[in-house]
Design a protein around this motif. Structure first.
Motif, PDB file in Angstrom:
ATOM      1  N   ARG A  21      39.136  13.329  42.422  1.00 19.40           N
ATOM      2  CA  ARG A  21      38.461  13.492  43.722  1.00 19.40           C
ATOM      3  C   ARG A  21      39.509  13.612  44.833  1.00 19.40           C
ATOM      4  O   ARG A  21      39.436  14.481  45.696  1.00 19.40           O
ATOM      5  CB  ARG A  21      37.540  12.292  43.975  1.00 19.40           C
ATOM      6  CG  ARG A  21      36.666  12.427  45.206  1.00 19.40           C
ATOM      7  CD  ARG A  21      35.538  11.412  45.205  1.00 19.40           C
ATOM      8  NE  ARG A  21      35.999  10.049  44.959  1.00 19.40           N
ATOM      9  CZ  ARG A  21      35.701   9.319  43.876  1.00 19.40           C
ATOM     10  NH1 ARG A  21      34.942   9.804  42.929  1.00 19.40           N
ATOM     11  NH2 ARG A  21      36.163   8.100  43.742  1.00 19.40           N
ATOM     12  N   ARG A  24      41.162  17.019  44.608  1.00 17.59           N
ATOM     13  CA  ARG A  24      40.247  18.099  44.993  1.00 17.59           C
ATOM     14  C   ARG A  24      40.076  18.129  46.504  1.00 17.59           C
ATOM     15  O   ARG A  24      40.044  19.192  47.127  1.00 17.59           O
ATOM     16  CB  ARG A  24      38.900  17.895  44.303  1.00 17.59           C
ATOM     17  CG  ARG A  24      38.102  19.144  44.110  1.00 17.59           C
ATOM     18  CD  ARG A  24      36.860  18.918  43.263  1.00 17.59           C
ATOM     19  NE  ARG A  24      36.244  17.650  43.516  1.00 17.59           N
ATOM     20  CZ  ARG A  24      36.018  16.718  42.588  1.00 17.59           C
ATOM     21  NH1 ARG A  24      36.350  16.927  41.335  1.00 17.59           N
ATOM     22  NH2 ARG A  24      35.460  15.572  42.906  1.00 17.59           N
ATOM     23  N   PRO A  28      43.915  20.683  46.421  1.00 17.65           N
ATOM     24  CA  PRO A  28      43.237  21.213  45.225  1.00 17.65           C
ATOM     25  C   PRO A  28      44.092  22.130  44.357  1.00 17.65           C
ATOM     26  O   PRO A  28      43.785  22.313  43.188  1.00 17.65           O
ATOM     27  CB  PRO A  28      42.032  21.974  45.805  1.00 17.65           C
ATOM     28  CG  PRO A  28      42.341  22.190  47.234  1.00 17.65           C
ATOM     29  CD  PRO A  28      43.252  21.100  47.673  1.00 17.65           C
ATOM     30  N   ARG A  42      39.437  22.247  41.721  1.00 17.91           N
ATOM     31  CA  ARG A  42      38.183  22.808  42.244  1.00 17.91           C
ATOM     32  C   ARG A  42      37.539  23.693  41.188  1.00 17.91           C
ATOM     33  O   ARG A  42      38.239  24.474  40.523  1.00 17.91           O
ATOM     34  CB  ARG A  42      38.455  23.661  43.497  1.00 17.91           C
ATOM     35  CG  ARG A  42      38.384  22.876  44.777  1.00 17.91           C
ATOM     36  CD  ARG A  42      38.326  23.768  45.988  1.00 17.91           C
ATOM     37  NE  ARG A  42      39.349  24.795  46.010  1.00 17.91           N
ATOM     38  CZ  ARG A  42      40.123  25.079  47.066  1.00 17.91           C
ATOM     39  NH1 ARG A  42      39.968  24.409  48.188  1.00 17.91           N
ATOM     40  NH2 ARG A  42      41.007  26.046  47.010  1.00 17.91           N
ATOM     41  N   TYR A  43      36.224  23.601  41.075  1.00 14.94           N
ATOM     42  CA  TYR A  43      35.486  24.399  40.089  1.00 14.94           C
ATOM     43  C   TYR A  43      35.836  25.881  40.228  1.00 14.94           C
ATOM     44  O   TYR A  43      36.171  26.556  39.249  1.00 14.94           O
ATOM     45  CB  TYR A  43      33.983  24.179  40.305  1.00 14.94           C
ATOM     46  CG  TYR A  43      33.086  24.867  39.296  1.00 14.94           C
ATOM     47  CD1 TYR A  43      32.560  24.159  38.220  1.00 14.94           C
ATOM     48  CD2 TYR A  43      32.733  26.213  39.432  1.00 14.94           C
ATOM     49  CE1 TYR A  43      31.710  24.777  37.303  1.00 14.94           C
ATOM     50  CE2 TYR A  43      31.896  26.840  38.525  1.00 14.94           C
ATOM     51  CZ  TYR A  43      31.381  26.109  37.467  1.00 14.94           C
ATOM     52  OH  TYR A  43      30.541  26.727  36.562  1.00 14.94           O
ATOM     53  N   ASP A 311      32.716  18.678  40.743  1.00 20.13           N
ATOM     54  CA  ASP A 311      32.946  19.243  42.074  1.00 20.13           C
ATOM     55  C   ASP A 311      31.628  19.268  42.850  1.00 20.13           C
ATOM     56  O   ASP A 311      30.670  19.949  42.444  1.00 20.13           O
ATOM     57  CB  ASP A 311      33.495  20.672  41.912  1.00 20.13           C
ATOM     58  CG  ASP A 311      33.905  21.287  43.246  1.00 20.13           C
ATOM     59  OD1 ASP A 311      33.424  20.805  44.300  1.00 20.13           O
ATOM     60  OD2 ASP A 311      34.689  22.251  43.227  1.00 20.13           O
TER      61      ASP A 311
END
Ligand code: HEM
Length: 390
Positions: A21, A24, A28, A42-43, A311
């Motif tokens: 977390r 991100r 990121p 990050r996705y 995310d």
């Protein structure tokens, strides 16, 4: 203060998501000097790198004993497609559905053996033996004798899900105990036997490809070894992590008990929430902009699937387990051309294992909340899972 990524400490193993977390939110696309990798959390960045042909999967050193990739795992196109094509139909929905009765039978037999007791240890008594038997039968190789164990260490081929060979500075990262690479000699012997009499199993399929000159003998051997390895530790750890998370979330457990038809979406949510495969690596073959940062040609990127799957840009309340989650595009099986070949098989094994545990043991509960985690930021799972059911 600049954010850092220090995985594999006991605190990190117990809860990696706090560090994901932080990365991100604050950095990121993070450069880790220690790992020698860009760390992506990050996705959108993770998914885009995995789908981007400018990133190569051929970056895992030990596979180079033949000076070229010999399995789909570390091959780029066009070899990747050729190596995957020969076996892919054995992992199709139709093929896997045909295996359902046998998978159910294996689970039933494993649970028959523990039922007279009032407790069991899930990792040793269900999660590990199930995928191991499934993969041996699928390949068409016999249960090994103690002298010819397929688990004897021969660490020469790249590991299927990144593993300790993910990149030069990742080498030596401990994987879970008991994740020794399968013995090449065991599979070589099995292949020789199959050559004498072609059979309708996965090894037979690989040998057909060899006869048709679509695969070389070394590709056949390495693919057999890699498939055996890929199908086991991941699935075993997912069954154990999944059951652990379900038993830790009593409301979700009751929801599933009340509506067993939710097992498919529950399995997807458990894969999103706590898949054992945390990260996989790629190497840039040219300069690529990722989320506003240039990843230069030759640089390596650690794609943290576990972080992407939490995310908040993609998943509503990502840290909540919701077995009826409607929109769940998780990437626990990766994405792009290397997306997990065995995903359907793994899903069915997880579904049958968990559903059968719940159906057979209405009083199933954790014997302790305090589990140990094993593995690393590449593959992480509960080391053992004692449960009681009386
Ligand atoms: C819950 C269990 C499993 C998880 C979480 C999982 C996860 C993954 C992931 C994330 C990848 C992508 C690797 C990459 O892009 O570098 C992958 C690839 C792969 N997986 Fe799995 N896997 C599981 C079970 C299985 C099973 C049962 C098999 C059966 C043999 C299998 C065989 C493979 C193979 C062969 C690849 C490489 C595909 C390619 O490179 O084209 N996996 N898996």
């Amino acid at each position: 203060m600049a954010v850092t990524f220090v995985p594999n400490t006991p605190e990190w193993m117990a809860d990696p998501h706090a560090s994901y977390r932080e990365l991100r939110e604050q950095d990121p696309v993070h450069w880790s000097e220690t790992l020698g990798h860009w760390v992506l959390t990050r996705y959108e960045d993770v998914a885009s790198v995995l789908k981007d042909e400018r990133f190569s999967a051929a970056n895992r050193a030990p596979q180079r004993r033949w000076d070229r990739p010999t399995t789909m795992v570390t091959a780029d196109p066009p070899d990747h497609g050729r190596l995957r094509k020969s076996v892919r139909h054995r992992f199709s929905l139709t093929s896997v559905n045909a295996q359902r009765p046998r998978i159910q039978e294996i689970v039933d037999q494993l649970l028959d053996a523990v039922e007279p007791a009032s407790d069991m240890e899930v990792v040793q008594q269900l999660a590990r033996p199930l995928p191991r038997t499934v993969m041996l039968e699928l390949l068409g190789v016999p249960e090994p004798t103690p002298s010819g164990s397929p688990n004897a260490p021969t660490p020469r081929v790249a590991e299927p899900h990144g593993g300790s060979s993910a990149g030069s500075r990742l080498r030596g990262v401990p994987l879970a105990p008991g994740t020794a690479m399968p013995s090449e000699a065991f599979f070589q012997e099995a292949i020789e036997k199959h050559r004498e009499e072609l059979t309708d199993d996965l090894l037979g399929e690989l040998l057909k490809a060899e006869t048709g000159r679509e695969m070389s003998p070394e590709e056949v051997l390495d693919t057999a070894v890699i498939l055996y390895g890929a199908g086991q530790e991941t699935t075993a750890k997912m069954i154990a992590n999944g059951l652990f998370q379900l038993l830790r979330h009593p409301a979700e457990l009751e929801k599933l008990r009340g509506n067993p038809g939710l097992i498919d979406s529950a399995t997807e949510e458990l894969l999103r929430f706590d898949s054992p495969v945390h990260a996989i690596t790629r190497r840039a073959t040219e300069d690529v902009d990722v989320g506003g940062t240039t990843i230069q040609q030759g640089d390596k990127a650690l794609c943290v699937l576990a972080a992407a799957n939490h995310d908040p840009e993609v998943f509503h309340n990502p840290n909540e387990l919701d077995i009826s989650r409607a929109n769940n595009p998780h990437i626990a099986f990766g994405t792009g051309i290397h997306a997990c070949l065995g995903a359907t098989l793994a899903r069915v094994e997880i579904q049958i294992a968990i559903a059968t545990m719940l159906a057979r043991f209405p009083k199933l509960r954790l014997a302790t909340d305090d589990v140990d985690w094993e593995g690393s930021f590449i593959i992480r799972g509960v080391a053992s899972l004692p449960v009681t059911f009386l």
